[in-house]
Design a protein around this motif. Structure first.
Motif, PDB file in Angstrom:
ATOM      1  N   ILE A 254       0.832  -1.200   0.000  1.00 47.79           N
ATOM      2  CA  ILE A 254       0.000   0.000   0.000  1.00 47.79           C
ATOM      3  C   ILE A 254       0.868   1.252   0.000  1.00 47.79           C
ATOM      4  O   ILE A 254       0.716   2.133  -0.842  1.00 47.79           O
ATOM      5  CB  ILE A 254      -0.950   0.005   1.220  1.00 47.79           C
ATOM      6  N   HIS A 255       1.788   1.347   0.949  1.00 43.95           N
ATOM      7  CA  HIS A 255       2.675   2.504   1.060  1.00 43.95           C
ATOM      8  C   HIS A 255       4.131   2.063   1.005  1.00 43.95           C
ATOM      9  O   HIS A 255       4.449   0.905   1.306  1.00 43.95           O
ATOM     10  CB  HIS A 255       2.421   3.249   2.382  1.00 43.95           C
TER      11      HIS A 255
ATOM     12  N   VAL B 212      -2.540   7.457   5.158  1.00 42.73           N
ATOM     13  CA  VAL B 212      -1.605   8.390   4.537  1.00 42.73           C
ATOM     14  C   VAL B 212      -0.190   8.000   4.932  1.00 42.73           C
ATOM     15  O   VAL B 212       0.027   7.324   5.939  1.00 42.73           O
ATOM     16  CB  VAL B 212      -1.882   9.856   4.966  1.00 42.73           C
TER      17      VAL B 212
ATOM     18  N   ARG C 286       0.976  10.714   0.315  1.00 40.04           N
ATOM     19  CA  ARG C 286       0.052   9.884  -0.476  1.00 40.04           C
ATOM     20  C   ARG C 286      -1.073   9.410   0.430  1.00 40.04           C
ATOM     21  O   ARG C 286      -0.848   8.755   1.444  1.00 40.04           O
ATOM     22  CB  ARG C 286       0.772   8.683  -1.080  1.00 40.04           C
TER      23      ARG C 286
ATOM     24  N   LEU D  19      -4.391   7.072   0.351  1.00 38.46           N
ATOM     25  CA  LEU D  19      -4.881   5.991  -0.484  1.00 38.46           C
ATOM     26  C   LEU D  19      -6.092   5.320   0.141  1.00 38.46           C
ATOM     27  O   LEU D  19      -6.181   5.172   1.368  1.00 38.46           O
ATOM     28  CB  LEU D  19      -3.781   4.937  -0.692  1.00 38.46           C
TER      29      LEU D  19
ATOM     30  N   TRP E  28      -8.028   1.654   0.158  1.00 33.40           N
ATOM     31  CA  TRP E  28      -7.648   0.274  -0.118  1.00 33.40           C
ATOM     32  C   TRP E  28      -8.657  -0.691   0.479  1.00 33.40           C
ATOM     33  O   TRP E  28      -9.437  -0.340   1.353  1.00 33.40           O
ATOM     34  CB  TRP E  28      -6.244  -0.017   0.420  1.00 33.40           C
TER      35      TRP E  28
ATOM     36  N   VAL F  72      -5.098  -1.428  -3.535  1.00 31.70           N
ATOM     37  CA  VAL F  72      -5.377   0.009  -3.582  1.00 31.70           C
ATOM     38  C   VAL F  72      -6.477   0.288  -4.588  1.00 31.70           C
ATOM     39  O   VAL F  72      -6.403  -0.129  -5.742  1.00 31.70           O
ATOM     40  CB  VAL F  72      -4.101   0.799  -3.943  1.00 31.70           C
TER      41      VAL F  72
ATOM     42  N   ARG G 200      -8.161   3.717  -4.761  1.00 31.50           N
ATOM     43  CA  ARG G 200      -8.157   5.112  -5.188  1.00 31.50           C
ATOM     44  C   ARG G 200      -6.962   5.836  -4.574  1.00 31.50           C
ATOM     45  O   ARG G 200      -6.506   5.514  -3.480  1.00 31.50           O
ATOM     46  CB  ARG G 200      -9.430   5.850  -4.744  1.00 31.50           C
ATOM     47  N   THR G 201      -6.467   6.837  -5.288  1.00 30.77           N
ATOM     48  CA  THR G 201      -5.507   7.788  -4.750  1.00 30.77           C
ATOM     49  C   THR G 201      -6.209   9.123  -4.590  1.00 30.77           C
ATOM     50  O   THR G 201      -6.781   9.651  -5.548  1.00 30.77           O
ATOM     51  CB  THR G 201      -4.284   7.950  -5.673  1.00 30.77           C
TER      52      THR G 201
ATOM     53  N   ASP H  70      -5.679  12.679  -4.237  1.00 29.11           N
ATOM     54  CA  ASP H  70      -4.579  13.607  -4.491  1.00 29.11           C
ATOM     55  C   ASP H  70      -5.114  15.035  -4.571  1.00 29.11           C
ATOM     56  O   ASP H  70      -5.984  15.326  -5.382  1.00 29.11           O
ATOM     57  CB  ASP H  70      -3.881  13.229  -5.805  1.00 29.11           C
TER      58      ASP H  70
ATOM     59  N   TRP I 294     -13.913  14.116   0.334  1.00 29.82           N
ATOM     60  CA  TRP I 294     -13.711  13.306  -0.860  1.00 29.82           C
ATOM     61  C   TRP I 294     -14.828  12.286  -1.029  1.00 29.82           C
ATOM     62  O   TRP I 294     -15.377  11.786  -0.053  1.00 29.82           O
ATOM     63  CB  TRP I 294     -12.401  12.535  -0.778  1.00 29.82           C
TER      64      TRP I 294
ATOM     65  N   GLY J  88     -13.086   9.090  -5.841  1.00 26.68           N
ATOM     66  CA  GLY J  88     -11.782   9.651  -5.506  1.00 26.68           C
ATOM     67  C   GLY J  88     -11.683  11.137  -5.750  1.00 26.68           C
ATOM     68  O   GLY J  88     -10.592  11.720  -5.615  1.00 26.68           O
TER      69      GLY J  88
END
Length: 406
Positions: free
Chosen positions: A101-102, A119, A124, A126, A128, A135, A137-138, A140, A170, A175
């Motif tokens: 994931i990260h 985070v 980032r 995410l 998940w 994962v 969606r991101t 951003d 969000w 996303g």
């Protein structure tokens, strides 16, 4: 306003630690190819005891050196007891370690309805799947590091805040950022959702707590102005027996379900403060021995907080003059406290994530959700019978809670 004084001493709690990955411990023990060892450390007051766990035949022959005992050995857990002090800990290994994931230090995991959000220090954020760590969606949009994120009660919307002084809302489905809330003049450190989410609360390095209207994307009021950075916050609905102040001005019609909400604030100056959310009035102040990093409600009447120097306090909000319980955890910085299953989880600087039962705080036993090789655990999230920890080593670990906790 009720106040207390910082106590001059605290109870010291015995701390037992196996200084090795518990997951690695069982991998090593289960191989059965030669002697396998794990180091044990026991701290009591100013004294420390050290020993070993060792095995020559996998899980069938795990034993301890003099002064320690092992019991209740299973595929993913083991109980270690210090014979002299009778302190004990049950170490549980993760069922999954999500390394994909990260790739940097991870914090602030939250879960809801099969999804997780977290985070990392690379800014980032995410979404998940909690089942396998895939994962989805991101998210951003923040300019600087994201410092907090959480789901709204629906599980379809995410709230985040960052050092860019912005709150963002969000869609978990697309996303996309639906709205941005601006008004703080310092980085945001934490946030909370009021009831179903018409309003949210944020706290910041600018020493204020603010109440927001999500629908119109505006700040409705400054709830609190403190003397230092606010590190954390928590909200709880209380009954009429708790005085929450009297509003000194007309309340906006955009405020929804704020009338019986108590807001507590963990402050860098070493105090825990409580405010009536609707009245914007300080109700109490509890003085601690160091910067307060985290706070939470154990019940509508009891609050808990943890400090940078490893102290934990439990207060009854009806009598804040002295702590109900106060002890030194001896595991480093207290980064996070999360109530769960009639007790609470404590995340610490030495890589521990331990559970204590509120019904018997004097019991000399903890459950330690192990796996971190001394890297700090920053936050933890629970979802039903599952637990997720966020660690500096970039790994999100997933655990199954023992049946007696669920």
């Amino acid at each position: 306003m009720l106040m207390n004084r910082a106590p001059v001493f605290s109870q010291q709690v015995e701390c037992i630690k196996v200084w090795i990955f518990v997951c690695s411990l069982f991998i090593c023990f289960s191989r059965g190819d030669g002697v396998r060892k794990a180091w044990i450390s026991m701290k009591s007051g100013c004294q420390s005891s050290y020993g070993e766990l060792h095995s020559t035949d996998g899980l069938n022959s795990v034993s301890a050196s003099d002064g320690f005992e092992v019991s209740n050995i299973s595929e993913r857990s083991i109980t270690v007891r210090h014979c002299t002090s009778e302190a004990s800990a049950t170490f549980r290994a993760p069922t999954n370690s999500f390394e994909q994931i990260h790739n940097q230090s991870v914090s602030h995991p939250k879960t809801r309805g099969g999804l997780g959000v977290s985070v990392c220090s690379g800014n980032r954020m995410l979404l998940w799947e909690t089942s396998n760590g895939s994962v989805r969606r991101t998210l951003d949009g923040h300019i600087c590091d994201v410092t907090t994120c959480r789901f709204f009660p629906s599980g379809l919307v995410v709230l985040s805040g960052g050092l860019d002084m912005q709150l963002k809302i969000w869609s978990a489905e697309t996303g996309q950022c639906a709205t941005t809330l601006k008004g703080h003049v310092g980085g945001i450190t934490d946030a909370a959702v009021v009831e179903r989410g018409r309003n949210v609360v944020s706290v910041s390095r600018d020493a204020t707590a603010r109440l927001w209207d999500c629908g119109q994307s505006v700040c409705l009021s400054v709830v609190a102005k403190c003397d230092s950075v606010i590190n954390s916050c928590a909200l709880q609905a209380t009954d009429n027996s708790v005085y929450l102040g009297q509003p000194d001005q007309s309340v906006s019609e955009r405020e929804v379900a704020t009338d019986r909400q108590l807001l507590i604030l963990a402050c860098e100056s070493g105090v825990l403060e409580g405010f009536g959310l609707r009245a914007k009035e300080k109700i109490f102040q509890a003085v601690c021995t160091d910067a307060v990093n985290t706070c939470a409600f154990l019940t509508p009447m009891q609050v808990i907080c943890g400090t940078h120097n490893g102290q934990i306090y439990i207060f009854d909000i009806r009598n804040i003059s002295s702590a109900l319980h106060h002890w030194y955890e001896k595991r480093g910085v207290i980064y996070n406290i999360t109530p769960v299953c009639g007790g609470f989880l404590t995340c610490t600087g030495d890589g521990s994530c331990i559970f204590r039962d509120c019904t018997n705080l004097n019991q000399n036993h903890v459950i330690d959700f192990a796996g971190s090789d001394c890297d700090p655990i920053y936050k933890v999230a629970s979802s039903g019978s599952r637990l997720f920890t966020a660690c500096r080593d970039s790994i999100i670990r997933k655990y199954v809670l023992p049946k007696n906790m669920v």
